[in-house]
Design a protein around this motif. Structure first.
Motif, PDB file in Angstrom:
ATOM      1  N   ILE A 118      38.407  72.985  26.115  1.00 58.39           N
ATOM      2  CA  ILE A 118      38.261  71.526  26.541  1.00 58.39           C
ATOM      3  C   ILE A 118      37.089  71.270  27.610  1.00 58.39           C
ATOM      4  N   ASN A 119      36.267  70.492  27.191  1.00 59.49           N
ATOM      5  CA  ASN A 119      35.241  69.714  28.036  1.00 59.49           C
ATOM      6  C   ASN A 119      35.195  68.423  27.727  1.00 59.49           C
ATOM      7  N   ASN A 120      34.391  67.761  28.746  1.00 57.71           N
ATOM      8  CA  ASN A 120      34.325  66.450  28.962  1.00 57.71           C
ATOM      9  C   ASN A 120      33.120  66.027  28.012  1.00 57.71           C
ATOM     10  N   VAL A 121      32.778  64.794  27.665  1.00 50.59           N
ATOM     11  CA  VAL A 121      31.960  64.504  27.006  1.00 50.59           C
ATOM     12  C   VAL A 121      30.486  64.482  27.832  1.00 50.59           C
ATOM     13  N   GLU A 122      30.424  64.192  28.974  1.00 50.73           N
ATOM     14  CA  GLU A 122      29.150  64.473  29.714  1.00 50.73           C
ATOM     15  C   GLU A 122      28.738  65.724  29.867  1.00 50.73           C
ATOM     16  N   THR A 123      29.749  66.662  29.963  1.00 52.89           N
ATOM     17  CA  THR A 123      29.582  68.210  30.140  1.00 52.89           C
ATOM     18  C   THR A 123      28.847  68.731  28.690  1.00 52.89           C
ATOM     19  N   PHE A 124      29.511  68.382  27.541  1.00 53.39           N
ATOM     20  CA  PHE A 124      28.793  68.817  26.417  1.00 53.39           C
ATOM     21  C   PHE A 124      27.339  68.002  26.071  1.00 53.39           C
TER      22      PHE A 124
ATOM     23  N   CYS B 235      36.944  67.976  22.463  1.00 58.00           N
ATOM     24  CA  CYS B 235      35.946  67.002  23.627  1.00 58.00           C
ATOM     25  C   CYS B 235      36.696  65.906  24.395  1.00 58.00           C
ATOM     26  N   ASN B 236      36.902  66.083  25.291  1.00 53.88           N
ATOM     27  CA  ASN B 236      37.894  64.962  26.022  1.00 53.88           C
ATOM     28  C   ASN B 236      37.035  63.652  26.225  1.00 53.88           C
ATOM     29  N   ALA B 237      37.175  62.519  25.616  1.00 52.72           N
ATOM     30  CA  ALA B 237      36.666  61.241  25.528  1.00 52.72           C
ATOM     31  C   ALA B 237      37.664  60.357  25.895  1.00 52.72           C
ATOM     32  N   ASP B 238      38.674  60.549  26.741  1.00 53.97           N
ATOM     33  CA  ASP B 238      39.614  59.606  26.989  1.00 53.97           C
ATOM     34  C   ASP B 238      39.328  58.586  28.057  1.00 53.97           C
ATOM     35  N   GLU B 239      38.251  59.239  28.908  1.00 51.43           N
ATOM     36  CA  GLU B 239      37.814  58.217  30.075  1.00 51.43           C
ATOM     37  C   GLU B 239      38.808  57.363  30.487  1.00 51.43           C
ATOM     38  N   GLY B 240      39.880  57.890  31.399  1.00 57.33           N
ATOM     39  CA  GLY B 240      40.978  57.001  31.837  1.00 57.33           C
ATOM     40  C   GLY B 240      40.690  56.344  32.927  1.00 57.33           C
ATOM     41  N   ASP B 241      39.788  56.707  33.858  1.00 56.97           N
ATOM     42  CA  ASP B 241      39.348  55.835  35.194  1.00 56.97           C
ATOM     43  C   ASP B 241      39.173  54.399  34.869  1.00 56.97           C
TER      44      ASP B 241
ATOM     45  N   ARG C   5      29.145  72.264  36.079  1.00 55.43           N
ATOM     46  CA  ARG C   5      30.371  72.190  36.410  1.00 55.43           C
ATOM     47  C   ARG C   5      30.964  71.045  35.636  1.00 55.43           C
ATOM     48  N   GLY C   6      32.322  71.219  34.998  1.00 57.32           N
ATOM     49  CA  GLY C   6      32.822  70.247  34.132  1.00 57.32           C
ATOM     50  C   GLY C   6      32.671  68.744  34.786  1.00 57.32           C
ATOM     51  N   ARG C   7      32.422  67.934  33.973  1.00 53.91           N
ATOM     52  CA  ARG C   7      32.090  66.620  34.608  1.00 53.91           C
ATOM     53  C   ARG C   7      33.300  65.527  34.406  1.00 53.91           C
ATOM     54  N   GLY C   8      34.563  66.114  33.869  1.00 55.59           N
ATOM     55  CA  GLY C   8      35.718  65.248  33.463  1.00 55.59           C
ATOM     56  C   GLY C   8      36.664  65.042  34.865  1.00 55.59           C
ATOM     57  N   GLY C   9      35.976  65.649  36.142  1.00 48.84           N
ATOM     58  CA  GLY C   9      36.718  65.520  37.167  1.00 48.84           C
ATOM     59  C   GLY C   9      37.012  66.534  37.857  1.00 48.84           C
TER      60      GLY C   9
ATOM     61  N   LYS D   7      32.130  79.778  33.037  1.00 50.43           N
ATOM     62  CA  LYS D   7      33.177  80.421  33.182  1.00 50.43           C
ATOM     63  C   LYS D   7      34.334  80.229  32.267  1.00 50.43           C
ATOM     64  N   LYS D   8      34.516  78.884  32.182  1.00 52.04           N
ATOM     65  CA  LYS D   8      35.575  78.482  31.201  1.00 52.04           C
ATOM     66  C   LYS D   8      35.244  79.131  29.556  1.00 52.04           C
ATOM     67  N   TRP D   9      33.848  79.069  29.342  1.00 50.85           N
ATOM     68  CA  TRP D   9      33.740  79.583  27.850  1.00 50.85           C
ATOM     69  C   TRP D   9      33.791  80.995  27.920  1.00 50.85           C
TER      70      TRP D   9
ATOM     71  N   CYS E 197      46.991  61.113  29.306  1.00 51.97           N
ATOM     72  CA  CYS E 197      46.574  62.135  28.035  1.00 51.97           C
ATOM     73  C   CYS E 197      45.279  62.561  28.285  1.00 51.97           C
ATOM     74  N   GLY E 198      44.527  62.111  29.739  1.00 49.71           N
ATOM     75  CA  GLY E 198      43.153  62.760  29.832  1.00 49.71           C
ATOM     76  C   GLY E 198      43.639  64.258  30.452  1.00 49.71           C
ATOM     77  N   GLU E 199      44.758  64.421  30.743  1.00 49.38           N
ATOM     78  CA  GLU E 199      45.053  65.694  31.297  1.00 49.38           C
ATOM     79  C   GLU E 199      45.010  66.642  30.063  1.00 49.38           C
ATOM     80  N   GLU E 200      44.257  67.838  30.280  1.00 46.64           N
ATOM     81  CA  GLU E 200      44.247  68.633  28.970  1.00 46.64           C
ATOM     82  C   GLU E 200      45.510  68.995  28.318  1.00 46.64           C
ATOM     83  N   THR E 201      46.568  69.410  29.165  1.00 44.42           N
ATOM     84  CA  THR E 201      47.767  69.906  28.289  1.00 44.42           C
ATOM     85  C   THR E 201      48.240  68.682  27.523  1.00 44.42           C
TER      86      THR E 201
HETATM   87  C1  LIG Z   1      45.766  62.661  35.177  1.00 47.09           C
HETATM   88  C2  LIG Z   1      44.704  63.381  34.801  1.00 47.09           C
HETATM   89  C3  LIG Z   1      43.524  62.431  33.852  1.00 47.09           C
HETATM   90  C4  LIG Z   1      42.341  62.999  33.336  1.00 47.09           C
HETATM   91  N1  LIG Z   1      41.649  62.290  32.568  1.00 47.09           N
HETATM   92  C5  LIG Z   1      40.513  62.708  32.320  1.00 47.09           C
HETATM   93  C6  LIG Z   1      39.921  62.158  31.249  1.00 47.09           C
HETATM   94  O1  LIG Z   1      39.805  60.622  31.189  1.00 47.09           O
HETATM   95  N2  LIG Z   1      38.234  62.636  30.867  1.00 47.09           N
HETATM   96  C7  LIG Z   1      38.217  63.884  31.086  1.00 47.09           C
HETATM   97  O2  LIG Z   1      37.131  64.278  30.588  1.00 47.09           O
HETATM   98  N3  LIG Z   1      39.096  64.494  31.735  1.00 47.09           N
HETATM   99  C8  LIG Z   1      40.160  64.200  32.205  1.00 47.09           C
HETATM  100  N4  LIG Z   1      40.833  65.133  33.222  1.00 47.09           N
HETATM  101  C9  LIG Z   1      40.672  66.498  33.417  1.00 47.09           C
HETATM  102  C10 LIG Z   1      41.001  67.216  32.085  1.00 47.09           C
HETATM  103  O3  LIG Z   1      42.285  67.851  32.324  1.00 47.09           O
HETATM  104  C11 LIG Z   1      40.119  68.604  32.070  1.00 47.09           C
HETATM  105  O4  LIG Z   1      40.278  69.170  33.331  1.00 47.09           O
HETATM  106  C12 LIG Z   1      38.734  68.161  31.511  1.00 47.09           C
HETATM  107  O5  LIG Z   1      38.768  67.545  30.433  1.00 47.09           O
HETATM  108  C13 LIG Z   1      38.025  69.484  31.428  1.00 47.09           C
HETATM  109  O6  LIG Z   1      36.653  69.168  30.847  1.00 47.09           O
HETATM  110  P1  LIG Z   1      35.448  69.573  32.119  1.00 47.09           P
HETATM  111  O7  LIG Z   1      35.664  71.068  32.440  1.00 47.09           O
HETATM  112  O8  LIG Z   1      34.180  69.562  31.238  1.00 47.09           O
HETATM  113  O9  LIG Z   1      35.669  68.489  33.145  1.00 47.09           O
HETATM  114  C14 LIG Z   1      42.111  64.249  33.701  1.00 47.09           C
HETATM  115  C15 LIG Z   1      42.961  65.162  34.405  1.00 47.09           C
HETATM  116  C16 LIG Z   1      44.187  64.676  34.928  1.00 47.09           C
HETATM  117  C17 LIG Z   1      44.994  65.535  35.636  1.00 47.09           C
END
Ligand SMILES: Cc1cc2nc3c(=O)[nH]c(=O)nc-3n(C[C@H](O)[C@H](O)[C@H](O)COP(=O)(O)O)c2cc1C
Lengths: 587, 157
Positions: free
Chosen positions: A310-316, A183-189, A155-159, A166-168, A274-278
């Motif tokens: 879109i997937n997260n770094v750890e997912t990939f 690849c979502n490498a925004d790591e905002g937390d 399951r997606g590790r981005g949160g 399923k996403k693929w 900007c970590g949020e996908e859209t």
């Molecule tokens: C406010 C907000 C911040 C987010 N920040 C991140 C982030 O820093 N890194 C990340 O991978 N996903 C973040 N996400 C989740 C992404 O929208 C998206 O679900 C994710 O990148 C999908 O990858 P995954 O299915 O591999 O987890 C955030 C979502 C929200 C709503």
């Protein structure tokens, strides 16, 4: 005697602990004629013992030194490297030390971190790198790849925890002349550094995961959106991409097939949303990073309006392992609901801070006490914060909760991306809630009224409470406003922003009440609620604090103990920060 | 006059080529800031001229992202980490000490232009918390005393 390899940990944590100076010291030894191979490596996860240096001869034997400083280098080279005599008292492992930190971990994502030199494509190849994508291209159909990922249960590790297979499948099913991988490498937390460590310690594995995804969904172009605060990770990624291109691993006709794939790095510009996908997609397109309504999901309409996965770094980073070892092997770890492993960034009041990777289904207590050695100064464990600004605090009484998406959701926290901030009795839960809310309030993009103004109102209430001006009805207002913000916000930021407040209200209501009714902060954190006094024994009468006091509330003569006049004191805490003798007491 | 000449230097050609046309706005702004330390009005006009994006829209993007500054910073920028781990480990007292020593708050610059103090979300060195970064050098496990010494050392340099 075999020539030894010396590896210095040069991820951001290693560098900030002085790793580069240690590396230079080894270089100097080389110049002076010592005989060994010097390499850099990523983070093994033991951030609490940085700077880390490992010394190995061939494959079998490896010793790890902790807290290495430049002046220790000479002796390490002379005794261990040249004369095969490891220096026992400086070792952290290899001599049965701190096995606890590693022996309960399962390293899939971190398989290469701290083991290989991330700037060397050769070393990645030698550890089985790009074998998975080769197999996928030569032996598998896209459907088979997706099936394997589905079997793994990843399951997606981005949160969000959305099933990756399923996403693929959904993105593959979207018909289009062009598709993208992101690849979502925004790591905002602001308390998490798993993705950074993977990017710095093993960038090729992320590239390989992205290629496999590209093959599976039919995309030939990809972006990595990387946080601007991670310059080292960006540099490592750019290097890895250019190496892979040179070797023909990226580009056209990969492994002689008709599969083409190119990856670009985009640097973020400092916006949590900007970590949020859209919002991320809007940012790559060069616009303000504002989330938009879904559907359409990125899988249907993403970057430049094209289907995007879109997937997260750890997912990939999991993907190559899953392909090589089979989805079933991955699914063998974990619980019914949550498969495989998860990386956590351990920070706060825990003894061993750093990165750990554990199988799903381990208890929180096991991670904190068995792997991370418990709480600093053996204070009392109070709570652990999971999920960052979107998550919540799990109290010590629920420490037996298992790492599993469902179990953690039940507590009111979320799995999140993997930040775990451990708190002890000296942490004020109202202050923590205020901290996270201040963060999300500032990061709200302003689109939805409830998120923009509601979080502001909640923050004002929390500020009042921590200043001793809280009212009895505040807690009800917080609860109510929190629920409203959750339902009236468009994206995950607003939908989850109240969580840190709601979860602390649920478990630590008494602490809120102490602030409001007794005007006391039980953890001695909220300064307006404290009484400052001077320990007459410890004070040496240095005159620093009377001079710094903005209200002249401190009296005393040189060399005689000072005293604080309580009716003049405004609890600013200045005397506490200037005192060299630890003589100012907060109560 | 001199600064104008300097700013007119096209700072962005490489990135421009690298990224084609679409989505180049943010990399262009980043490269302007890398070159001059901030995004000046002049730079915005220039970028508008090359991209065809109206200045107002560029300004909207600049103010949306925390990374971009529209004013120059001091010679030395002290980045104070306000991530969760630093917060829990008492970065507030470190910030108070900095304010006390330098006479500036977050987002301010000393009158002599030597120091600026900014707050950043997380520097990712959570295990060394509390942490500040000065010109890419990290200082960890700070106490008010160590911070005071750090500032005095920096002033002397
Ligand atoms: C406010 C907000 C911040 C987010 N920040 C991140 C982030 O820093 N890194 C990340 O991978 N996903 C973040 N996400 C989740 C992404 O929208 C998206 O679900 C994710 O990148 C999908 O990858 P995954 O299915 O591999 O987890 C955030 C979502 C929200 C709503």
């Amino acid at each position: 005697m075999a020539i030894k390899t010396v590896m210095v940990g040069l991820a951001t944590c290693g560098i900030s602990a002085g790793g580069e100076k240690v590396y230079e010291a080894f270089q100097k030894e080389l110049q002076e004629g010592a005989d060994f191979v010097l390499r850099e490596t990523g983070c093994v996860g033991m951030c609490y013992r940085e700077v880390l240096v490992s010394i190995s001869n061939g494959a079998q034997e490896s010793y790890l030194y902790g807290e290495v400083t430049p002046d220790r280098v000479k002796r390490i080279v002379a005794e261990h490297v040249q004369n095969d005599k490891p220096i026992d008292e400086w070792l952290v492992s290899g001599a049965d030390r701190e096995v606890g930190f590693f022996d309960k971990q399962v390293r899939i994502v971190l398989r290469n971190c701290g083991v290989i030199d991330p700037s060397s494509l050769q070393e990645y190849l030698q550890s089985g790198g790009y074998k998975a994508v080769e197999r996928v291209i030569k032996e598998m159909t896209p459907e088979q790849v997706i099936k394997e990922v589905q079997i793994s249960g990843l399951r997606g590790r981005g949160g969000g925890g959305f099933p990756t297979g399923k996403k693929w499948e959904l993105t593959r099913a979207s018909v289009s002349d062009k598709k993208y991988i992101i690849c979502n490498a925004d790591e905002g937390d602001p308390g998490a550094f798993m993705d950074r460590s993977v990017l710095e310690g093993d960038p090729h594995s992320v590239l390989e995961g992205m290629m496999i995804a590209g093959f599976a969904i039919g995309a030939d172009e990809a972006y990595i959106y990387c946080r601007a605060e991670y310059p080292k990770a960006v540099a490592r990624l750019r290097l890895a991409i250019s190496q892979a291109k040179k070797q023909g691993l990226l580009g056209d006709n990969i492994f002689g097939s008709s599969f083409n794939f190119n990856i670009k790095v985009k640097e973020g510009a400092g916006a949590f949303v900007c970590g949020e996908e859209t919002a991320l997609i809007a940012s790559i397109e060069g616009r303000r990073g504002m989330p938009r309504f879904r559907p359409p999901f990125p899988a249907q309409q993403g970057l430049w309006g094209k289907p995007t996965n879109i997937n997260n770094v750890e997912t990939f980073a999991n993907i190559p392992w899953i392909i090589l070892n089979g989805g079933a092997a991955y699914a063998a770890y974990g619980t019914d609901d949550s498969k495989g492993t998860k990386v956590f960034a351990m920070a706060g009041k825990v003894k061993r801070t750093g990165l750990v990777e554990v199988p799903m289904g381990m208890s929180i207590n096991d991670i904190i006490f068995k792997i991370c050695g418990g709480i600093v100064n053996d204070k009392k464990f109070k709570a652990v914060q999971m999920g960052g600004p979107s998550g919540g605090c799990i109290p010590a009484s629920l420490g037996e909760t298992l790492i599993d998406y469902q179990q953690i959701n039940k507590t009111g926290a979320i799995m999140g991306s993997g930040g775990m901030v451990v708190m002890d009795e000296t942490t004020c839960m109202v202050d923590v809630a205020k901290f996270f809310l201040a963060f999300t309030q500032a990061e709200s993009c302003g689109k939805c009224t409830f998120c923009r103004i509601g979080t502001k109102r909640m923050l004002e209430i929390l500020e009042r409470i921590t200043e001793g001006k809280g009212k009895e009805e505040d807690l009800v207002t917080l609860d109510k406003l929190g629920e409203q913000i959750k339902i009236a916000s468009l994206c995950g930021l607003g939908q989850t922003a109240p969580n840190p407040v709601l979860s602390t209200l649920r478990y630590f209501r008494d602490e809120y009440e102490a602030h409001i009714r007794q005007k006391k902060c039980p953890a001695h954190v909220c300064s307006p609620l404290l009484t400052y006094t001077i320990d007459q024994e410890k004070c040496n009468g240095c005159m620093l604090c009377p001079r710094s006091c903005p209200t002249d509330a401190i009296i005393g003569e040189k060399k005689l103990p000072h005293k604080i006049l309580q009716d003049l004191c405004i609890q600013c805490g200045k005397c506490f920060t200037v005192c060299n003798q630890d003589a100012v007491i907060k109560d | 006059m001199e600064t104008n000449e300097k700013e007119f230097k096209p700072f962005n050609v490489d990135i421009w080529k690298y990224d084609g046309h679409a989505g180049a706005l943010i990399p262009l702004l980043q490269s302007a800031q890398d070159t001059y330390g901030y995004v000046s009005e002049r730079a915005i006009d220039y970028i508008s001229h090359v991209t065809g994006v109206p200045p107002a829209e560029i300004y909207g993007v600049v103010t949306f992202y925390a990374q971009f500054r529209t004013k120059p910073l001091g010679e030395k920028v002290i980045k104070v980490c306000n991530g969760t781990a630093c917060h829990v480990n008492g970065v507030k007292e470190i910030a108070n000490t900095l304010t006390d020593e330098l006479g500036i708050n977050y987002e301010e610059t000393t009158e002599d232009g030597k120091f600026s103090m900014v707050s950043v979300a997380c520097l990712g060195c959570c295990s060394l918390a509390p942490v500040v970064m000065v010109s890419n050098e990290t200082f960890g496990r700070l106490t008010p005393q160590k911070t005071r010494k750090l500032v005095r050392d920096l002033k002397r340099k």
